[in-house]
Design a protein around this motif. Structure first.
Motif, PDB file in Angstrom:
ATOM      1  N   THR A  53       0.749  -1.048  -0.084  1.00 40.89           N
ATOM      2  CA  THR A  53       0.153   0.054  -0.085  1.00 40.89           C
ATOM      3  C   THR A  53       0.958   1.150  -0.091  1.00 40.89           C
ATOM      4  N   LEU A  54       0.300   2.272  -0.710  1.00 42.84           N
ATOM      5  CA  LEU A  54       1.067   3.751  -0.463  1.00 42.84           C
ATOM      6  C   LEU A  54       1.177   4.452   0.829  1.00 42.84           C
ATOM      7  N   ARG A  55       2.156   4.892   1.144  1.00 38.45           N
ATOM      8  CA  ARG A  55       2.273   5.534   2.361  1.00 38.45           C
ATOM      9  C   ARG A  55       3.308   6.879   2.026  1.00 38.45           C
ATOM     10  N   LYS A  56       3.046   7.730   3.058  1.00 39.83           N
ATOM     11  CA  LYS A  56       3.831   9.029   3.011  1.00 39.83           C
ATOM     12  C   LYS A  56       4.883   8.883   4.140  1.00 39.83           C
ATOM     13  N   THR A  57       6.018   9.593   4.003  1.00 39.21           N
ATOM     14  CA  THR A  57       6.916   9.530   4.640  1.00 39.21           C
ATOM     15  C   THR A  57       6.521  10.617   5.966  1.00 39.21           C
ATOM     16  N   SER A  58       6.981  10.590   6.923  1.00 39.07           N
ATOM     17  CA  SER A  58       6.625  11.152   8.109  1.00 39.07           C
ATOM     18  C   SER A  58       7.262  12.493   8.194  1.00 39.07           C
ATOM     19  N   ASN A  59       8.493  12.678   7.470  1.00 42.00           N
ATOM     20  CA  ASN A  59       8.939  13.995   7.546  1.00 42.00           C
ATOM     21  C   ASN A  59       8.948  14.543   6.144  1.00 42.00           C
ATOM     22  N   TRP A  60       9.230  15.918   6.032  1.00 42.93           N
ATOM     23  CA  TRP A  60       8.715  16.946   4.947  1.00 42.93           C
ATOM     24  C   TRP A  60      10.092  17.041   3.998  1.00 42.93           C
ATOM     25  N   TYR A  61      10.063  17.359   2.622  1.00 36.29           N
ATOM     26  CA  TYR A  61      11.228  17.379   1.996  1.00 36.29           C
ATOM     27  C   TYR A  61      10.734  18.697   1.224  1.00 36.29           C
ATOM     28  N   ILE A  62      11.895  19.463   0.828  1.00 37.35           N
ATOM     29  CA  ILE A  62      11.954  20.774   0.077  1.00 37.35           C
ATOM     30  C   ILE A  62      12.782  20.691  -1.275  1.00 37.35           C
ATOM     31  N   GLU A  63      12.361  21.508  -2.086  1.00 37.78           N
ATOM     32  CA  GLU A  63      12.968  21.571  -3.554  1.00 37.78           C
ATOM     33  C   GLU A  63      12.782  23.045  -3.905  1.00 37.78           C
ATOM     34  N   PHE A  64      13.977  23.310  -4.319  1.00 39.18           N
ATOM     35  CA  PHE A  64      14.099  24.654  -4.974  1.00 39.18           C
ATOM     36  C   PHE A  64      15.246  24.719  -6.071  1.00 39.18           C
ATOM     37  N   VAL A  65      15.520  26.024  -6.671  1.00 34.27           N
ATOM     38  CA  VAL A  65      16.494  26.051  -7.427  1.00 34.27           C
ATOM     39  C   VAL A  65      17.525  26.984  -6.916  1.00 34.27           C
ATOM     40  N   ALA A  66      18.781  26.499  -6.989  1.00 37.29           N
ATOM     41  CA  ALA A  66      20.050  27.258  -6.593  1.00 37.29           C
ATOM     42  C   ALA A  66      20.931  27.157  -7.652  1.00 37.29           C
ATOM     43  N   GLY A  67      21.447  28.334  -8.230  1.00 36.85           N
ATOM     44  CA  GLY A  67      21.963  28.556  -9.507  1.00 36.85           C
ATOM     45  C   GLY A  67      21.305  28.097 -10.580  1.00 36.85           C
ATOM     46  N   ASN A  68      21.770  27.207 -11.339  1.00 39.47           N
ATOM     47  CA  ASN A  68      21.152  26.429 -12.405  1.00 39.47           C
ATOM     48  C   ASN A  68      20.848  25.127 -12.021  1.00 39.47           C
ATOM     49  N   ARG A  69      20.617  24.657 -10.725  1.00 36.58           N
ATOM     50  CA  ARG A  69      20.282  23.252 -10.497  1.00 36.58           C
ATOM     51  C   ARG A  69      19.246  23.291  -9.539  1.00 36.58           C
ATOM     52  N   THR A  70      18.484  22.266  -9.548  1.00 38.70           N
ATOM     53  CA  THR A  70      17.175  22.035  -8.748  1.00 38.70           C
ATOM     54  C   THR A  70      17.809  21.288  -7.311  1.00 38.70           C
ATOM     55  N   VAL A  71      17.653  21.808  -6.451  1.00 39.32           N
ATOM     56  CA  VAL A  71      18.040  21.140  -5.002  1.00 39.32           C
ATOM     57  C   VAL A  71      16.781  20.477  -4.214  1.00 39.32           C
ATOM     58  N   ARG A  72      16.999  19.130  -3.912  1.00 39.10           N
ATOM     59  CA  ARG A  72      16.099  18.423  -3.144  1.00 39.10           C
ATOM     60  C   ARG A  72      16.470  18.098  -1.979  1.00 39.10           C
ATOM     61  N   GLU A  73      15.852  18.547  -1.019  1.00 43.35           N
ATOM     62  CA  GLU A  73      16.539  18.006   0.395  1.00 43.35           C
ATOM     63  C   GLU A  73      15.569  17.773   1.231  1.00 43.35           C
ATOM     64  N   ALA A  74      16.060  16.385   2.127  1.00 46.57           N
ATOM     65  CA  ALA A  74      15.081  16.139   3.302  1.00 46.57           C
ATOM     66  C   ALA A  74      15.282  17.012   4.364  1.00 46.57           C
ATOM     67  N   GLU A 111      14.261  17.694   8.720  1.00 48.62           N
ATOM     68  CA  GLU A 111      13.931  16.936   9.962  1.00 48.62           C
ATOM     69  C   GLU A 111      12.435  16.906  10.417  1.00 48.62           C
ATOM     70  N   TYR A 112      11.753  18.004   9.712  1.00 51.70           N
ATOM     71  CA  TYR A 112      10.370  18.415  10.603  1.00 51.70           C
ATOM     72  C   TYR A 112       9.483  17.370   9.953  1.00 51.70           C
ATOM     73  N   THR A 113       8.375  17.387  10.846  1.00 56.54           N
ATOM     74  CA  THR A 113       7.305  16.499  10.476  1.00 56.54           C
ATOM     75  C   THR A 113       5.874  17.468  10.173  1.00 56.54           C
ATOM     76  N   THR A 114       6.044  18.692  10.509  1.00 58.62           N
ATOM     77  CA  THR A 114       4.863  19.377  10.345  1.00 58.62           C
ATOM     78  C   THR A 114       5.371  20.269   8.857  1.00 58.62           C
ATOM     79  N   ARG A 115       4.307  20.618   8.032  1.00 61.74           N
ATOM     80  CA  ARG A 115       4.466  21.460   6.907  1.00 61.74           C
ATOM     81  C   ARG A 115       4.682  22.727   7.038  1.00 61.74           C
ATOM     82  N   SER A 116       4.455  23.278   8.004  1.00 60.38           N
ATOM     83  CA  SER A 116       4.696  24.732   8.363  1.00 60.38           C
ATOM     84  C   SER A 116       6.158  25.050   8.704  1.00 60.38           C
ATOM     85  N   ASP A 117       6.721  24.065   9.526  1.00 56.83           N
ATOM     86  CA  ASP A 117       8.177  23.911  10.005  1.00 56.83           C
ATOM     87  C   ASP A 117       8.953  23.920   8.726  1.00 56.83           C
ATOM     88  N   ALA A 118       8.347  22.936   7.859  1.00 59.54           N
ATOM     89  CA  ALA A 118       9.378  22.633   6.433  1.00 59.54           C
ATOM     90  C   ALA A 118       9.337  24.072   5.533  1.00 59.54           C
TER      91      ALA A 118
END
Length: 171
Positions: free
Chosen positions: A22-43, A45-52
């Protein structure tokens, strides 16, 4: 929480399949943004969306100020290795000069420094230090050109997202 403006990155939870399939979601949140010419994805440690989302804002601000390094522990020595390999692979005649004169002078100031801490201010300090040692402006420019090449190779390799502004002296 209101939606962020377009282009400011995203906050999300990754999905995975548990052992039962079954499909599940992780408990922690991830972020994604562009730095320079690269897309950066980073895990995060936050479990709430607002903190992330707050963490994402900080990371975007850091990226705007040139503080984002794609690999957290990139050091001056890592960039130094890149230029040595580049000169050797391309058979440059100035390889020996680079090893014996230019890099040791840069090493004396920047050795042990993280790439993120080499700022335009630190480079200006380096220039004034070298000029006080009675180095010719042309010599300082060759050393600065080596440092600039290190950062460009680091950007090309994806090790750093930005580089400090390095202005040359009048010769």
């Amino acid at each position: 929480m209101p939606r962020s403006r377009k282009g400011s990155g995203s906050v999300f939870q990754r999905t995975y399949r548990n052992p039962k399939g079954t499909l599940r979601k992780t408990s922690n949140w991830y972020i994604e943004f562009v730095a320079g010419n690269r897309t950066v994805r980073e895990a995060t440690e936050y479990t709430t969306r607002s903190d992330a989302a707050e963490f994402l804002k900080k990371r975007i601000a850091d990226a705007m100020n040139g503080k984002i390094v794609l690999s957290r522990n990139v050091s001056y020595e890592d960039l130094r290795t890149l230029i040595l390999v580049d000169y050797e692979n391309n058979g440059r005649k100035s390889y020996r000069d680079l090893q014996t004169t230019r890099l040791p002078r840069l090493d004396a100031v920047f050795a042990g420094t993280k790439a993120i801490d080499i700022s335009t201010t630190a480079i200006e300090r380096y220039k004034s230090l070298r000029l006080k040692d009675n180095a010719a402006p042309a010599t300082v420019n060759r050393e600065l050109a080596s440092l600039k090449r290190m950062f460009r190779l680091g950007m090309r390799q994806g090790m750093v997202a930005t580089m400090p502004y390095i202005s040359m002296l009048a010769e």
